[in-house]
Design a protein around this motif. Structure first.
Motif, PDB file in Angstrom:
ATOM      1  N   THR A   2       0.841  -1.189   0.000  1.00  0.00           N
ATOM      2  CA  THR A   2       0.000   0.000   0.000  1.00  0.00           C
ATOM      3  C   THR A   2       0.875   1.237   0.000  1.00  0.00           C
ATOM      4  O   THR A   2       2.076   1.191   0.274  1.00  0.00           O
ATOM      5  CB  THR A   2      -0.905   0.020   1.236  1.00  0.00           C
ATOM      6  OG1 THR A   2      -0.086   0.160   2.395  1.00  0.00           O
ATOM      7  CG2 THR A   2      -1.724  -1.248   1.351  1.00  0.00           C
ATOM      8  N   SER A   3       0.245   2.373  -0.297  1.00  0.00           N
ATOM      9  CA  SER A   3       1.005   3.617  -0.349  1.00  0.00           C
ATOM     10  C   SER A   3       1.603   3.969   1.010  1.00  0.00           C
ATOM     11  O   SER A   3       2.633   4.634   1.091  1.00  0.00           O
ATOM     12  CB  SER A   3       0.103   4.753  -0.838  1.00  0.00           C
ATOM     13  OG  SER A   3      -1.037   4.872  -0.011  1.00  0.00           O
ATOM     14  N   VAL A  38       1.547   0.657  -6.177  1.00  0.00           N
ATOM     15  CA  VAL A  38       0.575   1.555  -5.551  1.00  0.00           C
ATOM     16  C   VAL A  38       1.279   2.719  -4.871  1.00  0.00           C
ATOM     17  O   VAL A  38       0.900   3.890  -5.041  1.00  0.00           O
ATOM     18  CB  VAL A  38      -0.308   0.785  -4.550  1.00  0.00           C
ATOM     19  CG1 VAL A  38      -1.251   1.743  -3.829  1.00  0.00           C
ATOM     20  CG2 VAL A  38      -1.107  -0.298  -5.265  1.00  0.00           C
ATOM     21  N   GLU A  98      -4.400  -6.737  -3.137  1.00  0.00           N
ATOM     22  CA  GLU A  98      -3.837  -5.390  -3.096  1.00  0.00           C
ATOM     23  C   GLU A  98      -2.578  -5.309  -2.242  1.00  0.00           C
ATOM     24  O   GLU A  98      -1.883  -4.290  -2.246  1.00  0.00           O
ATOM     25  CB  GLU A  98      -4.875  -4.376  -2.594  1.00  0.00           C
ATOM     26  CG  GLU A  98      -5.404  -4.638  -1.199  1.00  0.00           C
ATOM     27  CD  GLU A  98      -6.646  -5.522  -1.190  1.00  0.00           C
ATOM     28  OE1 GLU A  98      -7.488  -5.324  -0.286  1.00  0.00           O
ATOM     29  OE2 GLU A  98      -6.767  -6.406  -2.063  1.00  0.00           O
ATOM     30  N   ALA A 177      -3.738   1.027  -9.486  1.00  0.00           N
ATOM     31  CA  ALA A 177      -3.106   2.153  -8.782  1.00  0.00           C
ATOM     32  C   ALA A 177      -3.305   3.409  -9.618  1.00  0.00           C
ATOM     33  O   ALA A 177      -2.876   3.463 -10.776  1.00  0.00           O
ATOM     34  CB  ALA A 177      -1.614   1.882  -8.595  1.00  0.00           C
ATOM     35  N   ALA A 182      -5.144   1.622  -3.182  1.00  0.00           N
ATOM     36  CA  ALA A 182      -5.345   0.615  -4.218  1.00  0.00           C
ATOM     37  C   ALA A 182      -6.833   0.366  -4.429  1.00  0.00           C
ATOM     38  O   ALA A 182      -7.611   0.272  -3.475  1.00  0.00           O
ATOM     39  CB  ALA A 182      -4.647  -0.677  -3.825  1.00  0.00           C
ATOM     40  N   ALA A 204      -1.432  -3.159 -10.677  1.00  0.00           N
ATOM     41  CA  ALA A 204      -0.450  -3.579  -9.682  1.00  0.00           C
ATOM     42  C   ALA A 204      -0.465  -5.095  -9.481  1.00  0.00           C
ATOM     43  O   ALA A 204       0.561  -5.691  -9.144  1.00  0.00           O
ATOM     44  CB  ALA A 204      -0.717  -2.884  -8.347  1.00  0.00           C
TER      45      ALA A 204
END
Length: 536
Positions: A2-3, A38, A98, A177, A182, A204
């Motif tokens: 994840t970001s 992402v 994700e 993304a 996500a 992604a």
């Protein structure tokens, strides 16, 4: 990933991307290779970078085609490429799609599903399935380039191969993304990604259903005469029952009574000759044998039939043969050549894929004393009933196109312009899409002559597309787009005289694509065609 877990990226210090598409067009962008798509995309969008998704570049036709003014309002352009791996890394148990890194994979054998990061190839995915599920388990993404095309790129291009099945035929979900958290898309929402070339975000990871296929592979090559459209149409119509794949539940086994024809591919004799001139052994010797088969049969094309079976090649041949005529759909098998599993099929694939690869490579290289070549390839997928007459009409349109291009080549030869035509591609009745690549070579200083030749070739191509559209209006055949997703569909619309002249199914696809593009961040849509960035 994840970001929130992303490592900070210094975009200003990234190296320049040494990347080019099929036409040799270089991308003016920095390059970031990352396992966290992402997170990287989120940072790029937050810093106002235009994002250029890149994958294995197996077939990046027009991928880098955009006007400089479309990126003038951005900090810069960054090409983001998924990080690959020598072999997939199993993700920790319970990892959601994700949460996958680009080189990770997770299999749910009971559900018949596999989740794969965007940087893996389908050869890697299928090898992992063979080890962890069984030797005949595979994802039915049927590209000839499964060893080089990335999962993310295949979904983004909507590419399909010999079986004429788009990724969405077996695609369960996509992780997209686009600058925020996500997004996991499924069902009808897959239209927001498949075939849109990364104009709405970057893939992604993806979740596919997998299936069991018969244990052995086979290949059968039959020489055919391309101008004899009735004979080729008869062959395709005859083979239709073996090519109709009815998908079972995820994880289930394909039927067709033990033999499945998963492709009928076209390779022209001149493409084979070009391949022989440069091919390594053992493919070269085998290709020379196929050339001899063409000469003995008086043929200018090869119909390459591939599939899976529980039987050996001799038994497959017997099962496909009409006992009354001792032919396969009216085509004599006297000069046919068979291939079976293992090294023989690897050699066969090298030959079948070598012809288009050779044509694409030649189109990228600037010969001494000449301008950079210009090239264009046809991509119109036509689904036809198993009716010899209708299939023959489709093939006749391509025969007319070949005749027009060759006539143009003879005309331009007197001016020093060389026009080369290479034919290869797909011939299933429910997916006829023979690619005809035309490459034009001109002497240095002959820019005006090259431009004129280009316009003449494109005029011939528009006539072909117009003829195919006209054919579908008066028959049961229908155009389903092209194998390169929306770029192919946009080209068909332009050649046909505009979106409103398309069949309803294609107009609806364009409308859905427009909705997705207009809702996406400008960081991705800068490369999209003008037709998709505003209301019609």
């Amino acid at each position: 990933m994840t970001s929130a877990s992303a490592q900070p990226v210094d975009f200003a210090s990234l190296p320049h991307a040494e990347l080019a598409d099929d036409g040799g067009r270089a991308v003016d962008a920095a390059l970031l290779v990352t396992s966290d798509i992402v997170g990287a995309v989120a940072q790029a969008v937050a810093q106002n970078y235009a994002v250029m998704p890149t994958g294995g570049l197996t077939s990046a036709i027009g991928s880098f085609d955009y006007k400089r003014e479309t990126v003038s309002g951005f900090t810069g352009v960054v090409a983001i490429r998924p990080k690959g791996a020598v072999s997939p890394e199993p993700a920790p148990e319970g990892t959601p799609p994700e949460g996958l890194a680009t080189n990770q994979i997770m299999v749910d054998a009971q559900a018949g599903k596999v989740a794969a990061g965007a940087g893996l190839t389908f050869t890697q995915v299928n090898s992992f399935l063979a080890e962890h599920v069984g030797p005949t388990a595979r994802v039915l993404v049927d590209l000839t380039s499964i060893g080089s095309a990335y999962v993310g790129g295949v979904v983004a291009t909507g590419a399909m191969g010999p079986m004429r099945m788009r990724p969405s035929s077996t695609l369960e979900a996509v992780v997209l993304a686009d600058g925020g958290p996500a997004r996991v898309l499924s069902g009808e929402d897959l239209d927001q990604v498949e075939g849109l070339q990364g104009w709405t975000g970057m893939v992604a990871a993806a979740v596919f259903r997998f299936y069991e296929v018969p244990a052995s592979e086979f290949g059968l090559v039959l020489p055919v005469q391309g101008s004899d459209v009735d004979a080729v149409a008869g062959l395709l119509s005859y083979l239709d029952p073996w090519t109709r794949i009815s998908l079972p539940e995820a994880g289930g086994r394909l039927g067709n009574n033990g033999t499945v024809v998963n492709g009928v591919e076209l390779v022209s004799k001149d493409s084979l000759e070009a391949f022989v001139a440069h091919a390594p052994e053992p493919a070269r010797t085998k290709a020379q044998g196929l050339l001899q088969s063409c000469e003995y049969a008086g043929a200018d094309q090869l119909a390459c039939i591939t599939g899976w079976s529980e039987d050996g090649i001799d038994d497959v041949l017997f099962s496909l043969m009409d006992p009354e005529t001792e032919t396969i759909g009216g085509v004599m098998i006297e000069y046919g050549v068979g291939f079976s599993s293992g090294q023989e099929m690897e050699t066969f694939r090298a030959i079948r894929e070598g012809a288009p690869d050779m044509a694409r490579t030649k189109a990228r290289v600037k010969p001494p004393g000449k301008l950079k070549p210009w090239t264009s390839s046809t991509d119109v997928n036509v689904a036809a009933p198993a009716d010899t007459g209708t299939i023959a009409e489709v093939l006749a349109a391509y025969a007319d196109y070949r005749g027009a291009i060759r006539a143009l080549g003879r005309e331009l030869a007197t001016t020093g312009i060389e026009v080369e035509l290479s034919a290869y591609g797909h011939l299933l009745p429910h997916g006829i899409d023979p690619h005809h690549r035309v490459t034009v070579f001109a002497p240095e200083g002959a820019e005006a002559a090259l431009a004129g030749a280009r316009q003449a070739v494109l005029a011939c191509k528009r006539t072909l597309i117009h003829d195919l559209l006209h054919l579908t209006r008066r028959s049961e055949a229908r155009i389903t787009g092209g194998e390169k997703g929306l770029p192919s569909l946009v080209e068909i619309a332009r050649a046909g005289g505009g979106e409103n002249r398309l069949p309803t199914e294609l107009k609806n696809r364009l409308a859905r694509a427009r909705t997705a593009v207009m809702a996406a961040p400008a960081n991705f849509t800068f490369r999209a065609p003008a037709e998709l960035k505003s209301a019609p």
